[in-house]
Design a protein around this motif. Sequence first.
Motif, mmCIF file in Angstrom:
data_model
loop_
_atom_site.group_PDB
_atom_site.id
_atom_site.type_symbol
_atom_site.label_atom_id
_atom_site.label_comp_id
_atom_site.label_asym_id
_atom_site.label_seq_id
_atom_site.Cartn_x
_atom_site.Cartn_y
_atom_site.Cartn_z
ATOM 1 N N LEU A 240 23.171 27.739 44.684
ATOM 2 C CA LEU A 240 23.809 28.916 44.098
ATOM 3 C C LEU A 240 23.424 30.178 44.870
ATOM 4 C CD1 LEU A 240 25.421 30.297 41.817
ATOM 5 C CD2 LEU A 240 23.290 30.360 40.481
ATOM 6 N N ALA A 241 22.128 30.336 45.164
ATOM 7 C CA ALA A 241 21.662 31.522 45.890
ATOM 8 C C ALA A 241 22.266 31.577 47.292
ATOM 9 C CB ALA A 241 20.139 31.513 45.963
ATOM 10 N N LEU A 242 22.372 30.435 47.958
ATOM 11 C CA LEU A 242 22.926 30.409 49.311
ATOM 12 C C LEU A 242 24.427 30.685 49.306
ATOM 13 C CD1 LEU A 242 20.911 27.377 50.746
ATOM 14 C CD2 LEU A 242 20.785 29.756 51.531
ATOM 15 N N ARG A 243 25.119 30.198 48.279
ATOM 16 C CA ARG A 243 26.550 30.509 48.173
ATOM 17 C C ARG A 243 26.764 31.996 47.926
ATOM 18 N NH1 ARG A 243 31.320 27.896 49.165
ATOM 19 N NH2 ARG A 243 32.198 28.501 47.161
ATOM 20 N N MET A 244 25.912 32.606 47.127
ATOM 21 C CA MET A 244 26.001 34.047 46.905
ATOM 22 C C MET A 244 25.725 34.801 48.206
ATOM 23 S SD MET A 244 24.119 34.451 43.176
ATOM 24 C CE MET A 244 24.471 36.208 43.090
ATOM 25 N N LEU A 245 24.715 34.350 48.967
ATOM 26 C CA LEU A 245 24.418 34.973 50.259
ATOM 27 C C LEU A 245 25.587 34.792 51.216
ATOM 28 C CD1 LEU A 245 22.466 36.374 52.192
ATOM 29 C CD2 LEU A 245 21.473 34.119 52.693
ATOM 30 N N ASN A 246 26.222 33.639 51.161
ATOM 31 C CA ASN A 246 27.377 33.393 52.027
ATOM 32 C C ASN A 246 28.502 34.378 51.720
ATOM 33 O OD1 ASN A 246 28.536 31.278 54.017
ATOM 34 N ND2 ASN A 246 30.138 31.478 52.470
#
Length: 404
Positions: free
Chosen positions: A104-110
């Motif tokens: 979830l955090a990486l998708r938000m960063l993406n």
Amino acid sequence: MQRWQINLAVLWFGNFLVMAGMTMIIPFLSLYLKKDFGLTDSHEIGVWAGLIFASNFTTSFLFQPIWGKLSDKYGRKMMLLRSGFGMSIVMVLMGFAQAPWHLLALRMLNGVISGFSPAAVSLVSSTTPKEKMGFAMGTLQSGGTAGTILGPFIGGLLADSLGFRPIFYITGTFLFLASTLSWIMVKENFDRDAAAHTPQQSVLTGLKSLMAIPQLPALLSVTFLIQFAMLSPMPLIPLYVEKLHGTEANLAFFAGFVGSVTGLSNMVSSPLLGRLGDRIGSTRILIISLAGAAFMLIPQAFVGTVGQLLVFRFLLGCFLGGMIPTVNALIRRYTPDNMVSRSFSFNGSSLALGNMIGPVVGGALSGLIGIEGIFIFSASLLLVTCVWAYRTLRSPARSSGEFR
């Protein structure tokens, strides 16, 4: 080849790789959560999958205007490379995630660093002759559409043979290749000294300046409404196919075919309608496409077989090819040269907002009116958008003696 043609060809391929890479995870996201993260409750899996999928659009909606501002100051190519190389790193990191919240955090960063496609649109628009703008926008759109179609198919095949985590590494490689190719091949005439001495407006001030141009609020709203109307029924299409098909045999194949046939016709029609828009006027193409798509959605509520649904979904894609590329061409026409990137970034935010809200509202309304009602609802929304676009965009074109 002229410079604008080289840029268009390279960014077409780059857009294809980016969209293919970004959509390769769609077929197996819920399975990834189940098999690699140990989630067992179907409701929990559904909640995490929905949050992870939507988080990218949420942060993209918020940050696109910021990147647009920096693009007008430092150049479109720099923002293109920032996004491409940044997303390639984030995508590889997703393959090392050990918990759902990592993903979830990486998708938000993406979503925060995304923006390859809006930057590509802005760069192509700034280097393409105005008389070729419709063709260029349609061609660029077809690259992204082709990637969107083939990405889930490739991702599904690779997941079956290699497992889930390697898909993220392959996707990151695709994004890295697209960025490297753009770095080497794409050229931009950007005067950084002049941009540095141009007074810079804040994001909100820039938005107010753009909203003062009568056509731009309508065009940004049209982008949102198009995405909202088109994505409202999308999560329910597989269930509708199951209802029409009436048997388990080849159900997955037909559901996938119905989902991809619209993209196939969209990919073919985008450059053709763009070229036609250069001849008869982009406004005409947009109005015809909105009306045509609305009238192709209505019969989908009354079909009796999957074959009939396929026909109308294919015809729908033909009209879809004249929507977003034409909006992009019109945005470029009405936007001052020093705010082009910012204008396209706000349009990217409108698109992300439609992608985010459309499926949620469609799913919520389906319990009240069914998927058949969602088709009618989407068609009505497109017809209203068509009338609004006609009333808003025809006046300046007619005052100049040409309805373009």
